[in-house]
Every structure is written in C-alpha cells, then in structure tokens.
Design a protein around this motif. Sequence first.
Motif, PDB file in Angstrom:
ATOM      1  N   LEU A  61      23.918 -35.383   1.877  1.00 23.37           N
ATOM      2  CA  LEU A  61      24.845 -35.235   0.763  1.00 23.37           C
ATOM      3  C   LEU A  61      25.617 -33.924   0.840  1.00 23.37           C
ATOM      4  CD1 LEU A  61      22.717 -36.579  -2.233  1.00 23.37           C
ATOM      5  CD2 LEU A  61      24.696 -37.679  -1.168  1.00 23.37           C
ATOM      6  N   VAL A  62      24.931 -32.839   1.158  1.00 22.98           N
ATOM      7  CA  VAL A  62      25.619 -31.544   1.170  1.00 22.98           C
ATOM      8  C   VAL A  62      26.561 -31.432   2.358  1.00 22.98           C
ATOM      9  CG1 VAL A  62      25.343 -29.043   1.242  1.00 22.98           C
ATOM     10  CG2 VAL A  62      23.753 -30.429  -0.106  1.00 22.98           C
ATOM     11  N   LEU A  63      26.086 -31.799   3.540  1.00 22.54           N
ATOM     12  CA  LEU A  63      26.941 -31.648   4.719  1.00 22.54           C
ATOM     13  C   LEU A  63      28.099 -32.649   4.704  1.00 22.54           C
ATOM     14  CD1 LEU A  63      24.344 -30.941   7.557  1.00 22.54           C
ATOM     15  CD2 LEU A  63      25.774 -29.309   6.301  1.00 22.54           C
ATOM     16  N   ALA A  64      27.797 -33.919   4.456  1.00 23.72           N
ATOM     17  CA  ALA A  64      28.869 -34.916   4.415  1.00 23.72           C
ATOM     18  C   ALA A  64      29.766 -34.695   3.212  1.00 23.72           C
ATOM     19  CB  ALA A  64      28.272 -36.326   4.376  1.00 23.72           C
ATOM     20  N   LEU A  98      26.675 -30.005  -7.696  1.00 17.93           N
ATOM     21  CA  LEU A  98      26.241 -31.356  -8.037  1.00 17.93           C
ATOM     22  C   LEU A  98      24.811 -31.610  -7.563  1.00 17.93           C
ATOM     23  CD1 LEU A  98      27.066 -34.144  -9.186  1.00 17.93           C
ATOM     24  CD2 LEU A  98      27.899 -34.721  -6.903  1.00 17.93           C
ATOM     25  N   VAL A  99      24.515 -31.207  -6.336  1.00 15.37           N
ATOM     26  CA  VAL A  99      23.182 -31.449  -5.770  1.00 15.37           C
ATOM     27  C   VAL A  99      22.153 -30.478  -6.337  1.00 15.37           C
ATOM     28  CG1 VAL A  99      21.814 -31.420  -3.639  1.00 15.37           C
ATOM     29  CG2 VAL A  99      24.079 -32.491  -3.663  1.00 15.37           C
ATOM     30  N   GLY A 100      22.543 -29.208  -6.475  1.00 13.69           N
ATOM     31  CA  GLY A 100      21.623 -28.218  -6.999  1.00 13.69           C
ATOM     32  C   GLY A 100      21.255 -27.137  -5.995  1.00 13.69           C
ATOM     33  N   ILE A 101      22.188 -26.768  -5.118  1.00 18.64           N
ATOM     34  CA  ILE A 101      21.971 -25.677  -4.175  1.00 18.64           C
ATOM     35  C   ILE A 101      22.348 -24.370  -4.867  1.00 18.64           C
ATOM     36  CG2 ILE A 101      22.580 -24.711  -1.929  1.00 18.64           C
ATOM     37  CD1 ILE A 101      21.107 -27.416  -1.800  1.00 18.64           C
TER      38      ILE A 101
END
Length: 411
Positions: A240-243, A161-164
């Motif tokens: 966003l990624v960690l939570a 979703l974020v783009g990692i």
Amino acid sequence: MKTVNLMDPGLLTDPYRGFAQLREEAPVLRASFPGQDTPIWLVTRYDDVKSVLSDHRFVNDPGNVPGAEVTDMREKLTQARGVPPEYARYLTDGILDLDGDDHLRLRRLVSRAFTARRVTELRPRVEEISAELLDALPTDRVVDLVEEYAYPLPITVICELVGIPEADRAQWRVWGARMTTMEPGALAEPLVGVVEYIRDLIPRRRAEPADDLLTGLIRAHDEDGDRFTDTELITMVLTLVLAGHETTAHLIGNGAAALLTHPDQLARLRAEPSLVPRAVHELMRWCGPVHGTRMRYAAEDVEVGGTVVRRGEPVMALIVSANGDPRRFGDPDRLDIAREPDSRREVHVGFGHGLHYCLGAALARQEGEVAFSGLLSRFPRLRLAVAPEKLERQPLPMSWRLASLPVLLDG
C-alpha cells in the motif's frame, strides 16, 4: 518469431515509439525479461490486453496452474536481484499475486479505505498538503518538481492514510527509490529495511491504536489470524505505501512535463480548469508511469491474438502499447486533455483492468487533479528550466520515470 529484448536501448529511451512499432508487427510477441532465461509473451493491442486482464484463465500465482511445472518468474527475479530467500515472500505472497477468493479476501480488508466516498472525504486534506508544499517551493531558484512536489504529495497522503509516523516518511522515500533500481543486489537492503520497520511498527500500533488503516489491519489479523497471516499483514502495508506513492508521483512528474512541452494543452487547461479530471485520464494514457502489468500465467492453453499461449507460459500485457493503439484511440500520439469521456470509468488501461484493477485508482486520480490544479493556479509563469530533450529518465524497463524535473516557477 523474433524475441524482443526489453532492455533494448531504444525501448528504454523511447518506449512509446518502440512498443508502437512492435504492436503493429504483431498482437503477441516473444520477449526476454531482465534476469530471466525463460521467454515471455507480450500482448500488445488494446482489445487483447483487456481480454487477458479480465480472463480467469490467466493467473498471477504460478502455483495455480494445474498439472504443470511452471517457472516462477517472480522467484527468479528476486534471486537475480539478491533478495534473501526468507524475505522474498514479501514480494510474492501479497494482494498483487493472489488469485480468485484469496485476492478478494485481502482486497475486502482495505477496499473501504479507497471507495469513491472515502476518497472524496480525503480531498480537503490532499488540497491542504498540496498547498503547504506549494507554499514551501522557492521562486528564486530552479526547483526539481519531482523531488520537491510530485513525491512529497502522494507519500504524505498514503502514509497518513496507512498510519506511518511523520518522522519515518523520508526513509520510506529512500526505500522506495532504492527498490526500483535494476542494479544487481540493490533490492535486498531496502526490502529488509521495510519489512523490519513494519515488523517493529505493528506492536507499537497495537499498543497505541489510531484512526488509520494499519490499526484496522492489525485488528483483522488479531481477530482471525488464520485468514490474515503475519506475512500478509506486513506485505499489505509494504504494498500500500510503496504502490500508493511511487506511481502517483511519476504520474504527476510525467504529466507536468507533458503539459509544459505542449503549450496549447497547458493554455487550454488554465482557461478551462473544469477539464482537469479529464486531463488526468489523458495524461495517464499518454505518459503513464507503468508500461507493463505483472506477469500472468496461462492456466490452460489460451488463444490470444491468433497465438496459442500454452499452459504455464508467462504473459505480460503491455499497457503502453494498448493505450496508444489506433484501433481504439483516434490519433493516439496526440495529447488531448479533453479526449477522455467525462466519467468515472476511464477508457484507457493505465490503471489496469479486471480483478486486479488498481485498488487506489480513485485516490491516484484525485491526487493528480489536486496536484495539477494547485500547481497551475499558483504559478501562472511555470516553465521548464532546461530544454525538453535535456530531461533525464530512469532507465527502467516497463516504466517511464523522470530522474528530475527542473522548472522555474516565477520571473
């Protein structure tokens, strides 16, 4: 009034019983927080917790307390954990710590990615990821369900979703695990790693835009850098990624353990799969991974539960005791997968309440629904590989996390 030690072994090993006892002693209590010499207030009861979380007189940023010298608990905590000063802002200057219009400004940048409609559109992909992970689980040995299923599902979803990039996601899993430890100095290395990674990823994504949230955030930054700063961009991605995977992973792990140790509830859920959404709510209430909110600060003198919290004093709302409060929940210690009303708006406060209600709650609930539905339908003979009392927890204050969840899938 006594002062509660949040590192008390009893609270770490059995927080549900420990905080329930504190809740019945008083609605508001003094406590000492690890690495801090400033006492905090604990709010223990359901109505008071909801009141604090929705009251604009309690702020997340101590800089918003007018006319008072306020001890910044965040600053002290980052210092105690060895964070270099130039990196501390990435833990204190983001969406979780802003108030009012500043909070809403950042929330609007990402909220469209987490609407009910967008989350519903994501469901087929979440189910596909779940199925792939379940296909890969071996049936001829003990499986650690946390490591091999509960973590990979949400981290894959949020990274897509974020783009990692896929090749980098394993490293995010390592960083996330290291950042939650309470070992002195252990936070610095993973935090620096995360920040520098994001700092390097931004120009690469700017050169090669994609259909992801990071591209949208970069566009917002480039179009209006005065309203969305470099620090806020990096902090938003980090948050966003960690939570977006840590808490969901432990909801899945805790929930699976709860079902496996309550065979009546497990059998009912298998027989009535339509109860899965309500079961996720109940598991979030009964064994949610987050037990306390971020610190709030009284912007003025405020009475809570008969106690006056003075301007500038820090307050923590106890989700764990609120969700077990018999004033709100009948027989709260009993796991009942049909307890929560069949609606979108939950009664529990596992995802918080008010302005800082969890942005990704709908996604977390959906991931829980997909995770439990897939796991239980695929493995009808799923069972623990150890006695329940042998399950190990991570000794973290204000958190409930399994170190591992060994299970047998078949045979």
